[in-house]
Design a protein around this motif. Structure first.
Motif, PDB file in Angstrom:
ATOM      1  N   LYS A   7       0.813  -1.113  -0.058  1.00 10.45           N
ATOM      2  CA  LYS A   7       0.054   0.070   0.156  1.00 10.45           C
ATOM      3  C   LYS A   7       0.806   1.215   0.048  1.00 10.45           C
ATOM      4  O   LYS A   7       0.812   2.358  -0.789  1.00 10.45           O
ATOM      5  N   ALA A   8       1.808   1.227   1.051  1.00 11.52           N
ATOM      6  CA  ALA A   8       2.687   2.458   0.955  1.00 11.52           C
ATOM      7  C   ALA A   8       3.571   2.601  -0.275  1.00 11.52           C
ATOM      8  O   ALA A   8       3.769   3.903  -0.617  1.00 11.52           O
ATOM      9  N   GLU A   9       3.910   1.700  -0.803  1.00 11.73           N
ATOM     10  CA  GLU A   9       4.694   1.729  -2.044  1.00 11.73           C
ATOM     11  C   GLU A   9       4.072   2.237  -3.286  1.00 11.73           C
ATOM     12  O   GLU A   9       4.693   2.520  -4.196  1.00 11.73           O
ATOM     13  N   ARG A  10       2.817   1.722  -3.345  1.00 13.55           N
ATOM     14  CA  ARG A  10       1.924   2.623  -4.451  1.00 13.55           C
ATOM     15  C   ARG A  10       1.407   3.873  -4.229  1.00 13.55           C
ATOM     16  O   ARG A  10       1.076   4.555  -5.241  1.00 13.55           O
ATOM     17  N   ARG A  11       1.774   4.502  -3.085  1.00 13.76           N
ATOM     18  CA  ARG A  11       1.152   5.971  -2.888  1.00 13.76           C
ATOM     19  C   ARG A  11       1.964   6.889  -3.239  1.00 13.76           C
ATOM     20  O   ARG A  11       3.392   6.771  -3.012  1.00 13.76           O
ATOM     21  N   ARG A  12       1.794   7.956  -3.643  1.00 15.77           N
ATOM     22  CA  ARG A  12       2.596   8.973  -4.131  1.00 15.77           C
ATOM     23  C   ARG A  12       3.318   9.587  -2.893  1.00 15.77           C
ATOM     24  O   ARG A  12       4.487   9.788  -2.692  1.00 15.77           O
ATOM     25  N   ASP A  13       2.809   9.580  -1.472  1.00 16.39           N
ATOM     26  CA  ASP A  13       3.274   9.926  -0.178  1.00 16.39           C
ATOM     27  C   ASP A  13       3.722   8.693   0.476  1.00 16.39           C
ATOM     28  O   ASP A  13       2.797   8.394   1.561  1.00 16.39           O
ATOM     29  N   THR A  14       4.524   8.013  -0.062  1.00 20.16           N
ATOM     30  CA  THR A  14       4.929   6.772   0.648  1.00 20.16           C
ATOM     31  C   THR A  14       5.313   6.806   2.101  1.00 20.16           C
ATOM     32  O   THR A  14       4.764   6.170   2.951  1.00 20.16           O
ATOM     33  N   VAL A  15       6.235   7.956   2.324  1.00 23.95           N
ATOM     34  CA  VAL A  15       6.601   7.873   3.945  1.00 23.95           C
ATOM     35  C   VAL A  15       5.467   8.602   4.661  1.00 23.95           C
ATOM     36  O   VAL A  15       5.247   7.911   5.777  1.00 23.95           O
ATOM     37  N   GLY A  16       4.814   9.323   4.141  1.00 25.66           N
ATOM     38  CA  GLY A  16       3.494   9.671   5.113  1.00 25.66           C
ATOM     39  C   GLY A  16       2.503   8.404   5.259  1.00 25.66           C
ATOM     40  O   GLY A  16       2.070   8.495   6.220  1.00 25.66           O
TER      41      GLY A  16
END
Length: 141
Positions: A38-47
């Motif tokens: 999920k995080a790696e697919r998001r533009r704001d990975t770190v957030g």
């Protein structure tokens, strides 16, 4: 009835530094494969990672333990419904603790909400005990 409430505020820049320093070692220790995907697919990975970090901290507090007593980071996992609503699943010791604190004739429901406004990510977790349908109907008799 409310069984537990937890909140946490995480600094997104601190999580970014931890990711830069420890990379996969940190990701694999703290986050499930689903959370990482999920995080790696998001533009704001770190957030996204920071919100999930905060949710795990908040859940451990709602369970009344903090990250002590054998709870593993991966025993608490955030996923999302199709609507985008976050949900929390617990396994291992966290699931055992949840079962322990849930009164007989009730089911535990974990509510979670996440938000971020750089540089902060925040999570709230409320654990509710709802009467089971069978227990409720036997009370009415």
């Amino acid at each position: 009835m409310i069984l537990g409430i937890g909140t946490d505020l995480a600094n997104i820049d601190r999580i970014a530094g931890t990711l830069d320093r420890f990379g996969d070692r940190f990701r694999n220790r703290v986050f499930t494969e689903i959370e990482q995907a999920k995080a790696e697919r998001r533009r704001d990975t770190v957030g996204t990672y920071a919100k999930r970090w905060a949710a795990k901290e908040a859940c451990s507090k709602a369970l009344g333990t903090g990250l002590a007593m054998g709870i593993s980071w991966k025993d608490m996992a955030v996923s999302n419904l199709r609507s985008g609503q976050p949900t929390m699943q617990v396994t291992g010791w966290a699931a055992e603790r949840l079962q322990e604190m849930t009164p007989a004739g009730h089911e535990a429901i974990i509510h979670v909400t996440l938000t971020d406004d750089h540089p902060w990510a925040q999570a709230f977790v409320v654990i509710e005990a709802r009467p089971l349908a069978d227990a409720e109907s036997s009370l009415d008799s």
